[in-house]
Motif scaffolding. Structure first.
Motif, PDB file in Angstrom:
ATOM      1  N   THR A  41       0.760  -1.170  -0.031  1.00  0.00           N
ATOM      2  CA  THR A  41      -0.038  -0.143  -0.192  1.00  0.00           C
ATOM      3  C   THR A  41       0.914   1.291  -0.071  1.00  0.00           C
ATOM      4  O   THR A  41       1.943   1.327   0.698  1.00  0.00           O
ATOM      5  N   ASP A  77      -8.602   3.772  -2.036  1.00  0.00           N
ATOM      6  CA  ASP A  77      -9.485   4.375  -0.789  1.00  0.00           C
ATOM      7  C   ASP A  77      -8.867   5.920  -0.611  1.00  0.00           C
ATOM      8  O   ASP A  77      -7.854   5.911  -0.493  1.00  0.00           O
ATOM      9  N   ALA A  79      -8.332   9.277   0.977  1.00  0.00           N
ATOM     10  CA  ALA A  79      -7.944   9.715   2.076  1.00  0.00           C
ATOM     11  C   ALA A  79      -8.848  10.672   2.771  1.00  0.00           C
ATOM     12  O   ALA A  79      -8.646  11.868   3.094  1.00  0.00           O
ATOM     13  N   ASP A  82     -12.677   8.859   7.928  1.00  0.00           N
ATOM     14  CA  ASP A  82     -11.929   7.879   8.878  1.00  0.00           C
ATOM     15  C   ASP A  82     -10.677   7.608   8.425  1.00  0.00           C
ATOM     16  O   ASP A  82      -9.893   6.910   9.146  1.00  0.00           O
ATOM     17  N   LYS A  83     -10.342   7.752   6.918  1.00  0.00           N
ATOM     18  CA  LYS A  83      -9.095   7.419   6.510  1.00  0.00           C
ATOM     19  C   LYS A  83      -8.296   8.565   6.337  1.00  0.00           C
ATOM     20  O   LYS A  83      -7.089   8.538   5.578  1.00  0.00           O
ATOM     21  N   SER A  84      -8.789   9.804   6.958  1.00  0.00           N
ATOM     22  CA  SER A  84      -8.028  10.990   6.360  1.00  0.00           C
ATOM     23  C   SER A  84      -6.946  11.307   7.334  1.00  0.00           C
ATOM     24  O   SER A  84      -6.214  12.419   7.238  1.00  0.00           O
ATOM     25  N   SER A 173      -1.221   4.106  11.270  1.00  0.00           N
ATOM     26  CA  SER A 173      -1.963   4.139  10.380  1.00  0.00           C
ATOM     27  C   SER A 173      -2.375   5.517   9.299  1.00  0.00           C
ATOM     28  O   SER A 173      -3.155   5.466   8.373  1.00  0.00           O
ATOM     29  N   ARG A 175      -1.215   8.798   7.291  1.00  0.00           N
ATOM     30  CA  ARG A 175      -0.321   9.302   6.224  1.00  0.00           C
ATOM     31  C   ARG A 175       1.048   9.998   6.914  1.00  0.00           C
ATOM     32  O   ARG A 175       0.504  10.871   7.916  1.00  0.00           O
ATOM     33  N   PHE A 274      -5.090   5.826  -0.952  1.00  0.00           N
ATOM     34  CA  PHE A 274      -4.283   4.786  -0.684  1.00  0.00           C
ATOM     35  C   PHE A 274      -4.496   3.753  -1.533  1.00  0.00           C
ATOM     36  O   PHE A 274      -5.428   3.049  -1.754  1.00  0.00           O
TER      37      PHE A 274
END
Length: 314
Positions: A41, A77, A79, A82-84, A173, A175, A274
């Protein structure tokens, strides 16, 4: 005649048994080859022309190659949400000739999203001084932005300082990205071909850290040397190109205002994905860096990323 037929049947039986063995062996090898693939990833940036928002890009729009092999894209995915989560380290070289631009930096810090932890570090003597550790209290971090010392002995190597700050990221987790404000001159190893530039790039690629640079002229004699300043800018541009970041500069002097460049950087940070794809596991015990490239048939879309990604070994 009877003996001949028995011999023929025996030979044919042996042939089919051998053929079945070869087929099973090939199937096993193919299965093993498939099992040896590992997912990796990396963070990529997707932009439209001139730092504009891109059109929608989906997983099926992205093609990844490692060498001549097309890789399977198994994850794409944004960013966002919840992935930001982002840890952004701002590293300012103590030799950088900045003053009027401090308010631009403060406003940039204050404008970051709630899921972005900003850390403020000043580079001197090959290390970084954590003026403000990573925090989502952006107002508190912004208040710590100060004028640089400008002392020649304060800066030994901005690249040693960058390798130092890489150790200070904590959230696995998130960036991890760095904005470095410097002239890029290696005052310790010397230019061109400083080994510390190569090592900084290698360590950033292994850790999946993206480095962005904003050129600011140094306040010492080396910073006033156009020949050395050119090498410094080349170092910065190469570092961003190979780690997937952006390089901002305005000639060989400190920009009058940082805001236009920081707005472009903000566009970058808000348009990242991602990307996960499969690639054969490294044959090296400790793993290796492996080059890859991406493409898309979407019009007016540019995908940027690190030149190499870390692939685990056996």
């Amino acid at each position: 005649m009877l003996n001949y037929l028995k011999t023929l049947r025996f030979l044919l039986l042996g042939f089919f048994v051998a053929l079945a063995g070869v087929t099973a062996s090939e199937a096993g090898a193919a299965a093993q080859a498939g099992a040896s693939n590992v997912p990796v990833t990396t963070v990529v940036t997707v932009l439209g022309p001139n730092y504009t928002p891109p059109p929608a890009v989906g997983k099926t729009d992205v093609v990844v190659h490692t060498g001549d092999r097309r890789a399977d894209v198994i994850g794409w995915d944004a960013a966002q949400g919840d992935k930001s989560t982002l840890e952004l380290a701002i590293v300012i070289d103590e030799l950088s000739n900045i003053g009027n631009q401090l308010e631009d930096i403060r406003k940039f810090v204050q404008a970051q999203s709630k899921n972005t932890s900003v850390g403020l570090f000043y580079a001197q003597n090959g290390i970084t001084q954590p003026v403000a550790p990573f925090s989502t209290d952006h107002d508190a971090v912004a208040k710590k932005v100060r004028v640089t010392t400008g002392f020649p002995e304060a800066s030994m190597s901005i690249y040693l300082s960058l390798m130092d700050v890489m150790k200070k990221f904590s959230t696995a987790s998130a960036r991890h990205e760095i904005l470095v404000i410097s002239d890029g001159i290696d005052r310790f190893r010397g230019d061109p071909n400083s080994p510390d530039v190569d090592l900084t790039i290698e360590r950033a690629q292994k850790a999946g850290i993206i480095i962005h640079t904003l050129y600011a002229r140094g306040s010492d004699r080396a910073g006033r040397n156009l020949f050395r300043s050119g090498y410094g800018q080349s170092n910065l541009a190469r570092m961003t190109d190979e780690t997937g970041g952006e390089s901002f500069f305005q000639g060989l002097d400190t920009p009058i205002a940082f805001t236009p460049f920081l707005e472009q950087l903000d566009m970058v940070l808000h348009n990242q994905y991602f990307l996960t794809f499969t690639t054969p596991r490294s044959g090296k015990k400790g793993g290796e860096l492996r080059g890859f490239r991406t493409s898309t048939e979407q019009h007016n879309v540019e995908i940027s990323h690190a030149r190499d990604v870390w692939v685990p070994g056996r």
